[in-house]
Design a protein around this motif. Structure first.
Motif, PDB file in Angstrom:
ATOM      1  N   ASP A  34      49.803 -16.155  29.326  1.00  0.00           N
ATOM      2  CA  ASP A  34      49.016 -15.125  28.638  1.00  0.00           C
ATOM      3  C   ASP A  34      48.681 -14.034  29.636  1.00  0.00           C
ATOM      4  O   ASP A  34      48.852 -14.184  30.844  1.00  0.00           O
ATOM      5  N   ARG A  36      45.755 -12.031  31.073  1.00  0.00           N
ATOM      6  CA  ARG A  36      44.300 -12.129  31.147  1.00  0.00           C
ATOM      7  C   ARG A  36      43.751 -11.139  32.165  1.00  0.00           C
ATOM      8  O   ARG A  36      44.489 -10.581  32.973  1.00  0.00           O
ATOM      9  N   GLU A  37      42.429 -10.968  32.124  1.00  0.00           N
ATOM     10  CA  GLU A  37      41.763 -10.090  33.089  1.00  0.00           C
ATOM     11  C   GLU A  37      41.597 -10.830  34.412  1.00  0.00           C
ATOM     12  O   GLU A  37      40.580 -11.449  34.680  1.00  0.00           O
ATOM     13  N   VAL A  38      42.653 -10.774  35.232  1.00  0.00           N
ATOM     14  CA  VAL A  38      42.600 -11.401  36.541  1.00  0.00           C
ATOM     15  C   VAL A  38      42.878 -10.344  37.592  1.00  0.00           C
ATOM     16  O   VAL A  38      43.276  -9.226  37.290  1.00  0.00           O
ATOM     17  N   GLY A 103      42.369  -6.264  36.221  1.00  0.00           N
ATOM     18  CA  GLY A 103      42.447  -6.924  34.923  1.00  0.00           C
ATOM     19  C   GLY A 103      41.977  -6.035  33.785  1.00  0.00           C
ATOM     20  O   GLY A 103      42.551  -6.059  32.690  1.00  0.00           O
ATOM     21  N   THR A 107      44.158  -4.812  30.610  1.00  0.00           N
ATOM     22  CA  THR A 107      43.702  -5.004  29.235  1.00  0.00           C
ATOM     23  C   THR A 107      43.700  -3.693  28.462  1.00  0.00           C
ATOM     24  O   THR A 107      44.096  -3.642  27.290  1.00  0.00           O
ATOM     25  N   THR A 120      54.630 -13.565  25.664  1.00  0.00           N
ATOM     26  CA  THR A 120      54.267 -14.243  26.910  1.00  0.00           C
ATOM     27  C   THR A 120      55.001 -15.585  27.026  1.00  0.00           C
ATOM     28  O   THR A 120      55.615 -16.059  26.068  1.00  0.00           O
TER      29      THR A 120
END
Length: 403
Positions: A34, A36-38, A103, A107, A120
């Motif tokens: 996925d 993600r906000e990383v 992130g 997004t 993904t």
């Protein structure tokens, strides 16, 4: 025309947006399970902000990020060596610089695309170009086809490997710790970034506000490649002893779980970025060390350029040759200049005082030219305004020389 983009990072998503706005349908395939906000922080520099404004995204990024007005490169005690007047850059180019959480930027870009265009858990294992269509195979057994394919899958690109085989990376001699730190930033420092150069080989600390009470921090140090330790904080606190107390005060607030360590590599200049109906961009084509803060910014320039070329040329192979001719000279210069800065940081301690003096003595006319070389993106708009007939075809197999 329908296309495939391999990689759902900043470069891949921005490319998808740029193509979508030109009516070119693309599907994005990301190997992670996925998106993600990383990640930590990064800088959307003046050149990237100009391109993002053309895509209608600059204002959202300014609202999501944190605008800066000034930057300093300093000696270990905080004495300025060089000053970057970001306000002046804004007046000249229309945009300054925005520090933003990686992130959150990802997004924002993701939300600018239809959800059914993002896939993904798709790790590329094979790619075939028959001259009319491109077919890709993923590790889960699924396949996809398109009129062209763009590899935006990072420094260890699977698309690049399919096109050109193994391309060895080049180690900078430095490892880097990055992280976000909750810290009450004084009001008079909330729009100012600092990069402290230490005397030991490879040592720097960067401190960049990304909010009123949060900092993006990075630390580089000389290290053999592949070294690692279970914990980062002891090393960071030891390195902080070389700097002003204010630097140590920030590093003392770092949380182990919010620090990411990685060795710094770049990609030696490739002879070409494309083959047939397939090209690479961003780190897959011209991975650079982070010394200019231009990795993501150059990918964003790529995104605009490749979309313009695909919109102006009917055949993807010709569009990709034009894309390379347009973008490769600047991207190669950025990689070289960033590496040169890294080599300066790697100078021995006895040489650093002389280096600091030389850096502080550079004439403004020279630094202005250097800034223009990085931040001026008018060449992209000149292409945009030029009719297709004014761009003669580039012979197949040719490539633009390194600048």
């Amino acid at each position: 025309m329908q296309g495939l983009i391999i990689g759902g990072g900043i470069g891949g998503l921005t490319t998808a947006i740029a193509l979508q706005q030109r009516g070119i349908d693309v599907q994005v395939y990301e190997q992670a399970p996925d998106i993600r906000e990383v990640g930590t922080g990064l800088m959307m520099a003046t050149n990237a902000m100009q391109v993002l404004s053309w895509l209608g995204l600059a204002e959202s990024i300014r609202q999501t990020g944190w605008s800066l007005q000034k930057g300093f490169v300093t000696k270990p005690d905080g004495t300025p060596i060089q000053t970057v007047d970001i306000g002046a850059l804004s007046r000249r180019y229309g945009f300054g610089m925005v520090a933003i959480h990686r992130g959150r930027l990802q997004t924002l870009l993701l939300n600018s695309l239809p959800a059914d265009r993002i896939h993904t858990g798709k790790r590329l294992i094979d790619l075939q170009d028959n001259g009319r269509r491109v077919r890709v195979l993923f590790a889960d057994g699924s396949t996809a086809e398109g009129d062209f394919c763009i590899g935006a899958d990072g420094i260890r690109s699977a698309v690049r490997q399919q096109l050109f085989g193994d391309q060895p990376l080049r180690y900078s001699g430095q490892t880097c710790w990055r992280g976000l730190v909750d810290y009450p930033v004084p009001a008079d420092a909330r729009t100012t970034s600092y990069e402290y150069w230490g005397l030991p080989t490879g040592l720097r600390v960067g401190i960049v506000p990304v909010g009123a009470d949060q900092l993006y921090v990075y630390v580089t140090a000389a290290s053999p490649a592949g070294q690692s330790a279970e914990k980062s904080l002891p090393a960071l606190l030891s390195l902080s002893e070389s700097f002003a107390p204010s630097v140590k005060a920030v590093l003392e607030q770092v949380e182990e779980k919010r620090i990411h360590r990685a060795d710094l590599y770049d990609l030696p200049t490739l002879p070409a970025w494309s083959k047939g109906r397939v090209t690479v961009l961003g780190d897959a084509a011209h991975a650079t060390t982070p010394n200019l803060g231009q990795g993501a910014c150059q990918a964003i320039e790529d995104a605009w350029a490749v979309a313009a070329c695909l919109a102006n040329y009917q055949e993807p192979d010709e569009a990709f040759r034009q894309f390379q001719a347009l973008r490769k000279p600047k991207a190669d210069r950025i990689v070289r200049l960033s590496r040169q800065i890294g080599q300066a940081v790697n100078a021995p301690g006895w040489l650093k005082p002389l280096l600091f003096t030389a850096m502080g003595s550079l004439p403004k006319s020279l630094t202005d030219r250097q800034f223009a070389d990085v931040y001026d993106v008018s060449y992209l708009k000149r292409f945009e305004k030029t009719s297709v007939s004014q761009f003669p075809p580039v012979p197949a197999g040719s490539h633009s020389p390194a600048a």
